[in-house]
Design a protein around this motif. Structure first.
Motif, mmCIF file in Angstrom:
data_model
loop_
_atom_site.group_PDB
_atom_site.id
_atom_site.type_symbol
_atom_site.label_atom_id
_atom_site.label_comp_id
_atom_site.label_asym_id
_atom_site.label_seq_id
_atom_site.Cartn_x
_atom_site.Cartn_y
_atom_site.Cartn_z
ATOM 1 N N ILE A 118 28.904 -4.083 14.356
ATOM 2 C CA ILE A 118 29.577 -3.213 14.995
ATOM 3 C C ILE A 118 29.169 -2.783 16.491
ATOM 4 O O ILE A 118 29.615 -3.043 17.735
ATOM 5 C CB ILE A 118 29.831 -1.626 14.682
ATOM 6 N N ALA A 119 27.673 -2.735 16.668
ATOM 7 C CA ALA A 119 27.119 -2.645 17.707
ATOM 8 C C ALA A 119 27.294 -3.884 18.759
ATOM 9 O O ALA A 119 27.372 -3.835 19.833
ATOM 10 C CB ALA A 119 25.698 -2.260 17.779
ATOM 11 N N VAL A 120 26.927 -5.206 18.075
ATOM 12 C CA VAL A 120 26.950 -6.178 18.820
ATOM 13 C C VAL A 120 28.324 -6.603 19.226
ATOM 14 O O VAL A 120 28.651 -7.175 20.335
ATOM 15 C CB VAL A 120 26.337 -7.564 17.926
ATOM 16 N N ARG A 121 29.306 -6.195 18.395
ATOM 17 C CA ARG A 121 30.785 -6.302 18.599
ATOM 18 C C ARG A 121 30.992 -5.679 20.077
ATOM 19 O O ARG A 121 31.677 -6.104 20.848
ATOM 20 C CB ARG A 121 31.767 -6.214 17.498
ATOM 21 N N TYR A 122 30.556 -4.386 19.937
ATOM 22 C CA TYR A 122 30.991 -3.417 21.007
ATOM 23 C C TYR A 122 30.229 -3.942 22.318
ATOM 24 O O TYR A 122 31.090 -3.994 23.350
ATOM 25 C CB TYR A 122 30.701 -2.108 20.595
ATOM 26 N N PHE A 123 29.037 -4.542 22.193
ATOM 27 C CA PHE A 123 28.234 -4.714 23.532
ATOM 28 C C PHE A 123 29.102 -6.095 24.196
ATOM 29 O O PHE A 123 29.232 -6.153 25.032
ATOM 30 C CB PHE A 123 26.851 -5.079 22.985
ATOM 31 N N SER A 172 31.143 -6.035 27.670
ATOM 32 C CA SER A 172 30.757 -6.937 28.724
ATOM 33 C C SER A 172 31.900 -7.894 29.143
ATOM 34 O O SER A 172 31.917 -8.096 30.088
ATOM 35 C CB SER A 172 29.412 -7.931 28.167
ATOM 36 N N GLN A 173 32.473 -8.100 28.089
ATOM 37 C CA GLN A 173 33.885 -9.026 28.534
ATOM 38 C C GLN A 173 34.764 -8.472 29.115
ATOM 39 O O GLN A 173 35.383 -8.848 30.064
ATOM 40 C CB GLN A 173 34.442 -9.853 27.263
ATOM 41 N N ASN A 174 35.116 -6.910 28.739
ATOM 42 C CA ASN A 174 36.043 -6.313 29.378
ATOM 43 C C ASN A 174 35.538 -5.684 30.807
ATOM 44 O O ASN A 174 36.320 -5.101 31.314
ATOM 45 C CB ASN A 174 36.604 -5.487 28.414
ATOM 46 N N ALA A 175 34.170 -5.636 31.079
ATOM 47 C CA ALA A 175 33.903 -4.881 32.329
ATOM 48 C C ALA A 175 34.729 -5.538 33.472
ATOM 49 O O ALA A 175 34.838 -6.630 33.795
ATOM 50 C CB ALA A 175 32.144 -5.457 32.489
ATOM 51 N N LYS A 227 37.603 -8.936 36.510
ATOM 52 C CA LYS A 227 36.188 -9.046 35.537
ATOM 53 C C LYS A 227 35.119 -9.046 36.339
ATOM 54 O O LYS A 227 35.172 -9.681 37.526
ATOM 55 C CB LYS A 227 36.394 -9.880 34.540
ATOM 56 N N VAL A 228 34.085 -8.397 36.067
ATOM 57 C CA VAL A 228 33.008 -8.607 37.060
ATOM 58 C C VAL A 228 32.543 -10.062 37.131
ATOM 59 O O VAL A 228 32.689 -10.796 36.234
ATOM 60 C CB VAL A 228 31.728 -7.837 36.197
ATOM 61 N N LYS A 267 31.415 -10.143 45.545
ATOM 62 C CA LYS A 267 31.055 -9.812 44.015
ATOM 63 C C LYS A 267 31.910 -8.532 43.690
ATOM 64 O O LYS A 267 32.297 -7.868 44.459
ATOM 65 C CB LYS A 267 29.586 -9.579 44.124
ATOM 66 N N VAL A 268 32.376 -8.629 42.538
ATOM 67 C CA VAL A 268 33.226 -7.589 41.803
ATOM 68 C C VAL A 268 32.040 -6.792 40.765
ATOM 69 O O VAL A 268 31.698 -7.674 39.851
ATOM 70 C CB VAL A 268 34.482 -7.984 41.045
#
Length: 287
Positions: free
Chosen positions: A19-24, A28-31, A62-63, A87-88
């Motif tokens: 869960i922690a890895v998936r959330y991270f 990151s992908q949705n930042a 996205k960033v 940069k975003v």
């Protein structure tokens, strides 16, 4: 029983880790942050060579780093297009403002980005501002207070709204409002447009068809009157350059003999036996 409990704990740890890895990864992908672009005149906006609309334009991205291109629309065929990287950053606004002139020299604008500071601010409720200019070496003002020459980092800037301004003799001044948040850096990149009115003709053009005269004779009757300035005074510098050391300060309304001209600078005698240079932006030459 102990074996079953151990297996259960291992499974729980694996599940929590998953869960922690998936959330991270998903975080990151949705930042994302926001990108806002305005221009004069209105222009088509291309992000990484893909047309996305026309100015004024704003959207979420996205960033990451993007190549932005602005192409003027309609009858503005003589207006120069512009492109540059921006940069975003996560949960932050990146801002592009461009005044598109007929050439790069007559075009101006700024890019502002916001990011987390690399270090903790030494002053509570403070951030910082990084300023760079094109061309390099413009004088940087924060809330009408001269801070130095770009590129420059302004540390311990109190949280809140501020007025950021840059100026170089021979170019138009650029001024923008900036908002500083605690622990964040505002990066400001200014492009200055040349002021044709401040450009002096070459000596050959100035003397063509005219009888020769000594420089001292030509300037002996001319005066320099100090105009109003944001600071209430004008700095006299040791040389005709914004990087030169300050020799003295003169006040608006004071008049001095003009001794010499160099580009957008006037040489005056501000005290008996003491000479220095003042910017022509805040002074006026007269007979």
């Amino acid at each position: 029983m102990k074996k079953k409990l151990l297996i259960f704990l291992v499974l729980v740890l694996i599940f929590v880790g998953f869960i922690a890895v998936r959330y991270f990864i998903m975080d990151s992908q949705n930042a994302a942050g926001r990108l806002k672009i305005i221009s004069s005149p209105s222009a088509g906006v291309f992000i990484d060579n893909v047309a996305v609309g026309k100015t004024p334009w704003e959207n979420q991205f996205k960033v990451g780093e993007y190549m932005v291109k602005l192409i003027p629309e309609g009858d503005a065929t003589a207006t120069a297009s512009w492109q540059g990287k921006v940069k975003v950053n996560k949960n932050a606004l990146s801002y592009i403002n461009r005044e598109l002139g007929g050439t790069d020299l007559s075009s101006a604008g700024e890019i502002f980005t916001v990011s987390k500071m690399d270090r903790k601010p030494t002053t509570p409720d403070a951030g910082e501002i990084y300023v760079e200019t094109d061309p390099n070496g413009a004088i940087v003002y924060l809330d009408n207070d001269e801070k130095g020459v770009a590129p420059l980092i302004l540390s311990d800037v109190i949280k809140g709204d501020h007025e950021l301004s840059v100026f170089m003799p021979g170019f138009f001044r650029r001024t923008q409002k900036v908002n500083v948040d605690t622990g964040y850096r505002v990066s400001a990149s200014f492009k200055l447009a040349i002021d044709q009115a401040q450009q002096k003709p070459s000596s050959a053009e100035a003397t063509a068809g005219k009888p020769e005269a000594s420089p001292s004779a030509a300037l002996s009757k001319k005066k320099v009157t100090i105009g109003e300035t944001p600071l209430g005074f004008l700095r006299v510098r040791e040389d005709a350059a914004i990087t030169a050391s300050e020799s003295a300060r003169v006040k608006p309304g004071q008049t001095f003999d003009l001794l010499e001209e160099k580009g957008t600078w006037y040489k005056i005698e501000y005290e008996a036996g003491k000479q220095g240079w003042v910017s022509s932006e805040f002074s006026k030459k007269s007979e």
